[in-house]
Design an enzyme around this catalytic site. Structure first.
Site, PDB file in Angstrom:
ATOM      1  N   ASP A 154      15.687 -26.210  65.680  1.00 26.47           N
ATOM      2  CA  ASP A 154      15.787 -24.919  64.993  1.00 26.47           C
ATOM      3  C   ASP A 154      14.384 -24.416  64.595  1.00 26.47           C
ATOM      4  OD1 ASP A 154      16.954 -22.770  63.778  1.00 26.47           O
ATOM      5  OD2 ASP A 154      17.948 -23.897  62.191  1.00 26.47           O
TER       6      ASP A 154
ATOM      7  N   TYR B 295      21.463 -34.231  61.718  1.00 27.86           N
ATOM      8  CA  TYR B 295      22.898 -34.333  61.401  1.00 27.86           C
ATOM      9  C   TYR B 295      23.534 -35.654  61.862  1.00 27.86           C
ATOM     10  CZ  TYR B 295      23.099 -29.414  59.873  1.00 27.86           C
ATOM     11  OH  TYR B 295      22.928 -28.229  59.211  1.00 27.86           O
TER      12      TYR B 295
HETATM   13  P1  ADP Z   1      20.885 -31.117  64.027  1.00 29.87           P
HETATM   14  O1  ADP Z   1      20.514 -30.731  62.615  1.00 29.87           O
HETATM   15  O2  ADP Z   1      22.021 -30.288  64.589  1.00 29.87           O
HETATM   16  O3  ADP Z   1      21.096 -32.591  64.175  1.00 29.87           O
HETATM   17  P2  ADP Z   1      18.185 -31.306  65.145  1.00 29.87           P
HETATM   18  O4  ADP Z   1      17.271 -30.188  65.524  1.00 29.87           O
HETATM   19  O5  ADP Z   1      17.759 -32.187  64.017  1.00 29.87           O
HETATM   20  O6  ADP Z   1      19.612 -30.646  64.905  1.00 29.87           O
HETATM   21  O7  ADP Z   1      18.431 -32.215  66.408  1.00 29.87           O
HETATM   22  C1  ADP Z   1      19.242 -31.846  67.500  1.00 29.87           C
HETATM   23  C2  ADP Z   1      18.652 -32.436  68.758  1.00 29.87           C
HETATM   24  O8  ADP Z   1      17.569 -31.627  69.179  1.00 29.87           O
HETATM   25  C3  ADP Z   1      18.098 -33.853  68.602  1.00 29.87           C
HETATM   26  O9  ADP Z   1      18.589 -34.661  69.669  1.00 29.87           O
HETATM   27  C4  ADP Z   1      16.589 -33.672  68.687  1.00 29.87           C
HETATM   28  O10 ADP Z   1      15.960 -34.781  69.299  1.00 29.87           O
HETATM   29  C5  ADP Z   1      16.492 -32.456  69.578  1.00 29.87           C
HETATM   30  N1  ADP Z   1      15.267 -31.658  69.496  1.00 29.87           N
HETATM   31  C6  ADP Z   1      14.386 -31.539  68.479  1.00 29.87           C
HETATM   32  N2  ADP Z   1      13.407 -30.676  68.809  1.00 29.87           N
HETATM   33  C7  ADP Z   1      13.672 -30.246  70.078  1.00 29.87           C
HETATM   34  C8  ADP Z   1      13.034 -29.346  71.000  1.00 29.87           C
HETATM   35  N3  ADP Z   1      11.912 -28.710  70.698  1.00 29.87           N
HETATM   36  N4  ADP Z   1      13.623 -29.160  72.218  1.00 29.87           N
HETATM   37  C9  ADP Z   1      14.768 -29.792  72.557  1.00 29.87           C
HETATM   38  N5  ADP Z   1      15.416 -30.632  71.732  1.00 29.87           N
HETATM   39  C10 ADP Z   1      14.869 -30.860  70.509  1.00 29.87           C
END
Ligand code: ADP
Length: 188
Positions: free
Chosen positions: A42, A129
């Protein structure tokens, strides 16, 4: 290619890396209910896309868990961001599986509504999460399959033709690869 399957005239594939550099029509952000930005994917999407995305999110105001809303994509290499809210993992007895499935399903419906052909998913709920990777990957593939099973109306023109899962680490890539091959076995 390491991870690709074809199903009902669409392709489902995997890509390892940062979703903000991935060229597609719509990317699915793992958002929170306040659409307030934050860390993880995000934060990366808002950072790379610029402030116009947050301005639109503020106007929308929020998104319940399991739902999806869309904004334009600012400077990102796509037209749309679909902001989808997956559940926080609480041990698996609070309906998390259903909510994650809904988040995938509603994102795909939003992609279809927007008329996009290529949608790229981040792995919803598997970061902060804490949703377990393997279960999350199987839910994601099942929803894609169900969606493609009912989406293929021969008279419809605007179809999702390619669905890419963009996985940040090699570890989660290989988990999703297993789920992809399980859900879409290669024809003999
Ligand atoms: P949530 O709060 O829904 O768990 P996160 O962003 O913490 O969301 O993580 C969701 C997934 O996105 C994780 O598997 C993380 O490794 C991945 N992630 C984090 N940054 C990126 C990025 N820049 N591009 C793709 N995936 C990412």
């Amino acid at each position: 290619m390491l991870g690709i399957r074809h199903y009902k005239n669409s392709a489902i594939d995997l890509w390892q890396g940062d979703i903000t550099t991935f060229v597609c029509d719509a990317m699915v952000n793992a958002a929170n209910t306040k659409l307030a930005g934050g860390g993880g994917v995000d934060g990366a999407i808002h950072e790379a896309g610029g402030p116009s995305i947050m301005e639109e999110c503020n106007k929308i105001g929020g998104c319940p868990t399991g739902q999806a809303v869309s904004t334009r994509a600012g400077q990102l290499p796509c037209q749309w961001i679909i902001h989808s809210v997956g559940p926080v993992w609480q041990g698996g007895r609070s309906g998390e599986q259903k909510l994650l499935a809904l988040a995938y399903r509603n994102s795909l419906c939003e992609a279809e509504r927007l008329g996009v052909r290529h949608v790229a998913f981040s792995s919803l709920s598997t970061g902060v999460y804490r949703f377990p990777f393997e279960e999350a990957s199987n839910i994601a593939m099942k929803e894609v399959k169900d969606f493609l099973d009912c989406e293929k109306d021969p008279v419809k023109k605007n179809e999702v033709k390619r669905i890419t899962f963009v996985l940040f680490s090699l570890e989660i890539y290989s988990v999703f690869q297993k789920a992809l091959f399980k859900a879409f076995p290669e024809k003999a």
